[in-house]
Scaffold this motif. Structure first.
Motif, PDB file in Angstrom:
ATOM      1  N   ASP A  23      66.049  12.223  40.112  1.00 36.01           N
ATOM      2  CA  ASP A  23      64.797  12.359  40.860  1.00 36.01           C
ATOM      3  C   ASP A  23      63.824  11.248  40.471  1.00 36.01           C
ATOM      4  OD1 ASP A  23      65.922  14.638  41.878  1.00 36.01           O
ATOM      5  OD2 ASP A  23      64.748  16.011  40.601  1.00 36.01           O
ATOM      6  N   PRO A  24      63.130  10.645  41.449  1.00 35.06           N
ATOM      7  CA  PRO A  24      62.190   9.557  41.139  1.00 35.06           C
ATOM      8  C   PRO A  24      61.107   9.965  40.139  1.00 35.06           C
ATOM      9  CG  PRO A  24      62.598   9.677  43.501  1.00 35.06           C
ATOM     10  CD  PRO A  24      63.252  10.882  42.902  1.00 35.06           C
ATOM     11  N   GLU A  25      60.671  11.237  40.183  1.00 34.10           N
ATOM     12  CA  GLU A  25      59.604  11.654  39.264  1.00 34.10           C
ATOM     13  C   GLU A  25      60.087  11.773  37.819  1.00 34.10           C
ATOM     14  OE1 GLU A  25      60.827  15.313  41.780  1.00 34.10           O
ATOM     15  OE2 GLU A  25      60.553  13.147  42.017  1.00 34.10           O
ATOM     16  N   ILE A  26      61.388  11.987  37.625  1.00 31.01           N
ATOM     17  CA  ILE A  26      61.975  12.016  36.274  1.00 31.01           C
ATOM     18  C   ILE A  26      62.407  10.604  35.871  1.00 31.01           C
ATOM     19  CG2 ILE A  26      63.797  12.958  34.814  1.00 31.01           C
ATOM     20  CD1 ILE A  26      61.790  15.064  35.650  1.00 31.01           C
ATOM     21  N   ASN A  27      63.140   9.944  36.761  1.00 35.04           N
ATOM     22  CA  ASN A  27      63.451   8.517  36.639  1.00 35.04           C
ATOM     23  C   ASN A  27      64.149   8.161  35.320  1.00 35.04           C
ATOM     24  OD1 ASN A  27      63.498   5.873  37.617  1.00 35.04           O
ATOM     25  ND2 ASN A  27      61.572   5.341  36.588  1.00 35.04           N
TER      26      ASN A  27
END
Length: 361
Positions: free
Chosen positions: A68-72
């Motif tokens: 996920d981009p928010e975890i990256n």
């Protein structure tokens, strides 16, 4: 046509087809649920020291949230493992497999990151593609295969996947840069479809089959699939495993695969002992993977074992709601007491002592 530079290296292909132990690599976190790089690196070294032939990073056991981009964290964990492997003093290559997810654009972007970090194969997930036709999924597979050699993955409905037809697997096996398929072989009917499709393919000998069936590992590795194709018999078997279960007690998993190979080479010598051991391994898996609760605690279960061995600081997951189920800890205690011969705690203690000695020099 796949570019030559994107084809699988001969040395890696040899190990893959001979069959090996490939743990699904967990994610090491600290109490703040942030990446614990020191222990992440230590886990990779543990798998190499255990005798495994490779690791799979960015797969379910690594926690899909890293994509996920928010975890990256996807490329970070790929790079850490690749760095440790590159600095290891090894006589044989070590297979690096990157989990690849999502629609075509995401899968292509992840494949590009895997190639950039020197990964040999991409384990291509079919998950998250609800509503896609088999034809669309095959087209996606072909596109990603032009970027990186592929390790297919049949996640069956028993563990949250979907059914794919014989025709799908026949088309999948025909893709030039597919070199292996992992089957979570919980359903024998569906497993026969993929095995038969590979046997009927002109690329039958180009594809190595790996079990991803954590609840019946030994029987899978002992089983042959035989079909008559154009008047001649063809045979496939699972030559190794790419398994979350093998993320723990890995040194004993390596010994187990050797025992199975010996049994096959010696016309079934030791078969009864192995079949008895198969039930013990399944019992251990039920505790770690939390089968009683629909596998809710499978990743925390893996972390719990690694924590008690000293390889992880805690069993934290990225999702605070993801933890052991009620009664699961007691089940893990039980299997530890029942089957000490299948755990590798003495090996891990020696490994950690050597780690301390190496870093204090």
């Amino acid at each position: 046509m796949v570019k030559e530079k994107n084809m699988l290296e001969a040395g890696i292909k040899k190990i893959l087809h001979e069959g090996t132990v490939i743990p699904a690599h967990p994610l090491a976190l600290n109490k703040y649920r942030q990446l614990d790089e020191k222990r992440q690196r230590g886990l990779t070294r543990y798998y190499m020291s255990s005798g495994a032939g490779g690791v799979a990073i960015g797969v379910h056991t690594t926690q899909f949230a890293i994509h996920d981009p928010e975890i990256n964290l996807y490329e970070d964990v790929l790079a850490i493992a690749a760095d440790e492997i590159s600095h290891a003093k090894r006589d044989t290559p070590f297979i690096k497999i990157a989990g690849i997810c999502g629609p075509t654009d995401q899968a292509m972007a992840e494949a590009e990151k895997a190639v950039k970090n020197g990964y040999h194969l991409g384990l291509l997930s079919m998950g998250g593609l609800k509503g896609w036709s088999e034809k669309e999924i095959l087209k996606r597979t072909e596109e990603v295969s032009r970027m990186i050699p592929l390790f297919g993955f049949y996640l069956q409905p028993s563990v949250g996947g979907r059914i794919f037809s014989f025709d799908f697997w026949e088309g999948f096996a025909a893709i030039e840069n597919v070199h292996a398929i992992k089957v979570a072989a919980f359903n024998r009917y569906q497993t026969l479809d993929v095995m038969r499709a590979v046997c009927f393919s002109d690329r039958c000998n180009e594809i190595a089959m790996y079990t991803g069936n954590d609840d019946n590992i030994i029987v899978d590795l002992l089983t042959s699939y035989r079909f008559t194709v154009k008047g001649k018999e063809r045979q496939k078997r699972f030559v190794g495993g790419l398994l979350g279960h093998w993320a723990v007690w890995t040194q004993k998993a390596v010994a187990l695969l050797e025992e199975i190979r010996s049994c096959r080479a010696n016309k079934g010598l030791g078969l009864e002992k192995l079949l008895t051991k198969a039930n013990a391994v399944t019992d251990m898996n039920a505790a770690i993977f939390d089968s009683k609760n629909g596998f809710h605690g499978c990743i925390p279960g893996i972390h719990e074992v690694l924590q008690r061995q000293g390889l992880l600081e805690g069993r934290w997951c990225l999702n605070p709601m993801e933890d052991l189920s009620v009664g699961q800890l007691e089940e893990i205690h039980r299997v530890y007491n029942y089957y000490p011969e299948l755990t590798d705690d003495p090996f891990v203690k020696a490994f950690l002592r050597e780690e301390q000695r190496s870093f204090s020099m």
